[in-house]
Write a protein that holds these residues in place. Structure first.
Motif, PDB file in Angstrom:
ATOM      1  N   SER A  63      13.504  19.953   9.952  1.00  0.00           N
ATOM      2  CA  SER A  63      13.227  18.872  10.900  1.00  0.00           C
ATOM      3  C   SER A  63      11.826  18.306  10.673  1.00  0.00           C
ATOM      4  N   LEU A  64      10.876  19.159  10.322  1.00  0.00           N
ATOM      5  CA  LEU A  64       9.520  18.693  10.046  1.00  0.00           C
ATOM      6  C   LEU A  64       9.475  17.854   8.773  1.00  0.00           C
ATOM      7  N   ILE A  65      10.278  18.236   7.772  1.00  0.00           N
ATOM      8  CA  ILE A  65      10.354  17.450   6.538  1.00  0.00           C
ATOM      9  C   ILE A  65      10.855  16.039   6.832  1.00  0.00           C
ATOM     10  N   LEU A  66      11.925  15.946   7.620  1.00  0.00           N
ATOM     11  CA  LEU A  66      12.484  14.632   7.959  1.00  0.00           C
ATOM     12  C   LEU A  66      11.512  13.816   8.800  1.00  0.00           C
ATOM     13  N   LEU A  67      10.817  14.476   9.725  1.00  0.00           N
ATOM     14  CA  LEU A  67       9.854  13.783  10.575  1.00  0.00           C
ATOM     15  C   LEU A  67       8.710  13.217   9.746  1.00  0.00           C
ATOM     16  N   GLU A  68       8.184  14.021   8.829  1.00  0.00           N
ATOM     17  CA  GLU A  68       7.094  13.569   7.975  1.00  0.00           C
ATOM     18  C   GLU A  68       7.536  12.415   7.079  1.00  0.00           C
ATOM     19  N   LEU A  69       8.754  12.500   6.568  1.00  0.00           N
ATOM     20  CA  LEU A  69       9.264  11.441   5.696  1.00  0.00           C
ATOM     21  C   LEU A  69       9.398  10.125   6.450  1.00  0.00           C
ATOM     22  N   ARG A  70       9.874  10.192   7.687  1.00  0.00           N
ATOM     23  CA  ARG A  70      10.013   8.969   8.488  1.00  0.00           C
ATOM     24  C   ARG A  70       8.646   8.387   8.851  1.00  0.00           C
ATOM     25  N   TYR A  76       3.851   9.803   0.907  1.00  0.00           N
ATOM     26  CA  TYR A  76       4.434  10.858   0.078  1.00  0.00           C
ATOM     27  C   TYR A  76       4.897  10.329  -1.274  1.00  0.00           C
ATOM     28  N   LEU A  77       5.251   9.041  -1.334  1.00  0.00           N
ATOM     29  CA  LEU A  77       5.517   8.435  -2.643  1.00  0.00           C
ATOM     30  C   LEU A  77       4.249   8.409  -3.488  1.00  0.00           C
ATOM     31  N   LEU A  78       3.122   8.110  -2.850  1.00  0.00           N
ATOM     32  CA  LEU A  78       1.845   8.048  -3.565  1.00  0.00           C
ATOM     33  C   LEU A  78       1.441   9.419  -4.083  1.00  0.00           C
ATOM     34  N   ILE A  79       1.475  10.446  -3.224  1.00  0.00           N
ATOM     35  CA  ILE A  79       1.029  11.752  -3.705  1.00  0.00           C
ATOM     36  C   ILE A  79       2.035  12.342  -4.696  1.00  0.00           C
ATOM     37  N   GLY A  80       3.313  11.949  -4.565  1.00  0.00           N
ATOM     38  CA  GLY A  80       4.301  12.383  -5.554  1.00  0.00           C
ATOM     39  C   GLY A  80       4.059  11.738  -6.907  1.00  0.00           C
ATOM     40  N   ALA A  81       3.585  10.472  -6.886  1.00  0.00           N
ATOM     41  CA  ALA A  81       3.268   9.791  -8.146  1.00  0.00           C
ATOM     42  C   ALA A  81       2.091  10.470  -8.848  1.00  0.00           C
ATOM     43  N   ARG A 181      -3.881  13.905   5.600  1.00  0.00           N
ATOM     44  CA  ARG A 181      -2.673  14.368   6.298  1.00  0.00           C
ATOM     45  C   ARG A 181      -2.742  15.873   6.496  1.00  0.00           C
ATOM     46  N   ASN A 182      -2.427  16.327   7.699  1.00  0.00           N
ATOM     47  CA  ASN A 182      -2.548  17.747   8.025  1.00  0.00           C
ATOM     48  C   ASN A 182      -1.207  18.472   8.090  1.00  0.00           C
ATOM     49  N   GLU A 184       1.999  20.777   6.935  1.00  0.00           N
ATOM     50  CA  GLU A 184       2.038  22.044   6.213  1.00  0.00           C
ATOM     51  C   GLU A 184       2.174  21.799   4.716  1.00  0.00           C
ATOM     52  N   SER A 185       1.539  22.652   3.944  1.00  0.00           N
ATOM     53  CA  SER A 185       1.500  22.462   2.492  1.00  0.00           C
ATOM     54  C   SER A 185       2.895  22.440   1.883  1.00  0.00           C
ATOM     55  N   ILE A 186       3.766  23.340   2.315  1.00  0.00           N
ATOM     56  CA  ILE A 186       5.100  23.398   1.708  1.00  0.00           C
ATOM     57  C   ILE A 186       5.890  22.140   2.033  1.00  0.00           C
ATOM     58  N   VAL A 187       5.673  21.558   3.216  1.00  0.00           N
ATOM     59  CA  VAL A 187       6.346  20.309   3.589  1.00  0.00           C
ATOM     60  C   VAL A 187       5.862  19.176   2.691  1.00  0.00           C
ATOM     61  N   GLN A 188       4.557  19.120   2.458  1.00  0.00           N
ATOM     62  CA  GLN A 188       4.007  18.083   1.593  1.00  0.00           C
ATOM     63  C   GLN A 188       4.533  18.208   0.161  1.00  0.00           C
ATOM     64  N   LEU A 189       4.607  19.435  -0.331  1.00  0.00           N
ATOM     65  CA  LEU A 189       5.090  19.633  -1.694  1.00  0.00           C
ATOM     66  C   LEU A 189       6.563  19.267  -1.832  1.00  0.00           C
ATOM     67  N   VAL A 190       7.378  19.669  -0.859  1.00  0.00           N
ATOM     68  CA  VAL A 190       8.806  19.342  -0.907  1.00  0.00           C
ATOM     69  C   VAL A 190       9.005  17.831  -0.937  1.00  0.00           C
ATOM     70  N   LEU A 191       8.282  17.116  -0.095  1.00  0.00           N
ATOM     71  CA  LEU A 191       8.441  15.662  -0.046  1.00  0.00           C
ATOM     72  C   LEU A 191       7.907  14.987  -1.305  1.00  0.00           C
ATOM     73  N   ALA A 192       6.737  15.410  -1.772  1.00  0.00           N
ATOM     74  CA  ALA A 192       6.156  14.802  -2.972  1.00  0.00           C
ATOM     75  C   ALA A 192       7.045  15.042  -4.188  1.00  0.00           C
ATOM     76  N   PHE A 193       7.490  16.277  -4.360  1.00  0.00           N
ATOM     77  CA  PHE A 193       8.331  16.603  -5.515  1.00  0.00           C
ATOM     78  C   PHE A 193       9.713  15.979  -5.384  1.00  0.00           C
ATOM     79  N   GLY A 194      10.249  15.982  -4.172  1.00  0.00           N
ATOM     80  CA  GLY A 194      11.581  15.408  -3.962  1.00  0.00           C
ATOM     81  C   GLY A 194      11.630  13.917  -4.212  1.00  0.00           C
TER      82      GLY A 194
END
Length: 302
Positions: A63-70, A76-81, A181-182, A184-194
């Protein structure tokens, strides 16, 4: 000083992370025997995303992943790039041009690059010891890049050195942007990599041939995805969260480049030049100097 039970666990987690990170330079060179840098980034990102997403689901972070993405899709596109796409493409290109025993120490100057980027972007002051640390660090770079011929400025591979140093500034940029952005690290990584993964897959399918990669290549790149981009990071996070004082474990990271050189010599047979060891010592000394706090500067630094 006796360690608490939590501190002993933290040291165990940290040493596990350090030892695993020490193996990845060897894994990079093995993988590059079978895959291009783009293929390597794509496959390793896929493996890392799968393991991180699975861990996030187990921890109930969906749920936190979806919330952050919205909330911040463009962020997250920028940090994934930047990470994984640009950073690892540049880093693996450096490893393809340089011996790993040279590329890996050069990559450790990212903390020095961070100092200068933070000064420019975040307007943070550069302290006197930062200048001294930078001078030591980049002197170490010069010693490694010229294999000791500092006065002659005879670089072993100028483009390889350029890509290795560029990767440090990309990694520093990634961490600076992360300060905005504060989550969680794993949420940021999942979104950036995904978000980066579909782009990488399409790009690699268009520009490269995946049909003739042997099982050794797949095994090596899976190892990179698991232990450079994935599980090892979680061990380090657990260490940082478990330790009663992070200074207990933070300096353990400096063991990694020296263990890595030993593995590169023993497993790949790479020649470890005296200049590489000298340069690495200069770089690590500079990084340690950056971390020290001196009584006269404490009030000014706060």
């Amino acid at each position: 000083m006796s360690l608490t039970a939590n501190d002993k666990k933290a040291v165990g987690y940290a040493l596990t992370a350090v030892l695993l990170w020490s193996t990845v330079a060897t894994a990079f060179k093995i993988t590059l025997n079978y895959l291009t840098p783009l293929q390597m980034v794509t496959a390793a990102t896929a493996v890392s995303f799968a393991i991180l997403f699975a861990i996030a689901l187990i921890r109930g972070k969906q749920s936190l992943i979806l919330l952050e993405l919205r909330r911040m899709p463009l962020y997250y596109l920028l940090i994934g790039a930047i990470n994984p796409v640009l950073y690892y493409l540049v880093l693996f290109e450096a490893y393809s041009l340089l011996p790993a025993s040279e590329a890996q120490p050069l990559n450790y100057t990212w903390a020095i690059a961070l100092t200068f980027m933070a000064a420019v972007i975040l307007k943070q002051p550069i302290r006197k010891r930062d200048w001294a640390a930078s001078a030591l660090g980049y002197l170490g770079v010069l010693v490694i890049a010229t294999r000791g011929d500092v006065l002659g400025l005879s670089f072993s591979n100028p483009m390889g050195v350029f890509w290795a140093l560029l990767s440090t500034f990309l990694w520093a940029a990634y961490w600076i942007i992360n300060t905005k952005r504060n989550a969680e690290s794993i949420v940021q990584l999942v979104l950036a990599f995904g978000l980066a993964l579909p782009f990488l897959i399409i790009w690699s399918l268009i520009s490269s041939d995946w049909s003739n990669i042997p099982w050794q290549g797949w095994a090596a790149v899976t190892y990179v995805g698991l232990f450079e981009m994935g599980i090892t990071f979680l061990f380090w996070m657990m260490a940082m969260k478990t330790a009663t004082n992070t200074s207990l474990i933070s300096n353990l990271i400096f063991l990694s480049p020296f263990v890595s050189l030993l593995l590169l010599n023993q497993i790949l047979g790479e020649t470890i030049y005296p200049s590489t060891i000298t340069g690495l010592i200069l770089i690590v000394t500079g990084l340690i100097l950056q971390r020290l706090r001196f009584g006269r500067e404490r009030s000014a630094d706060r």
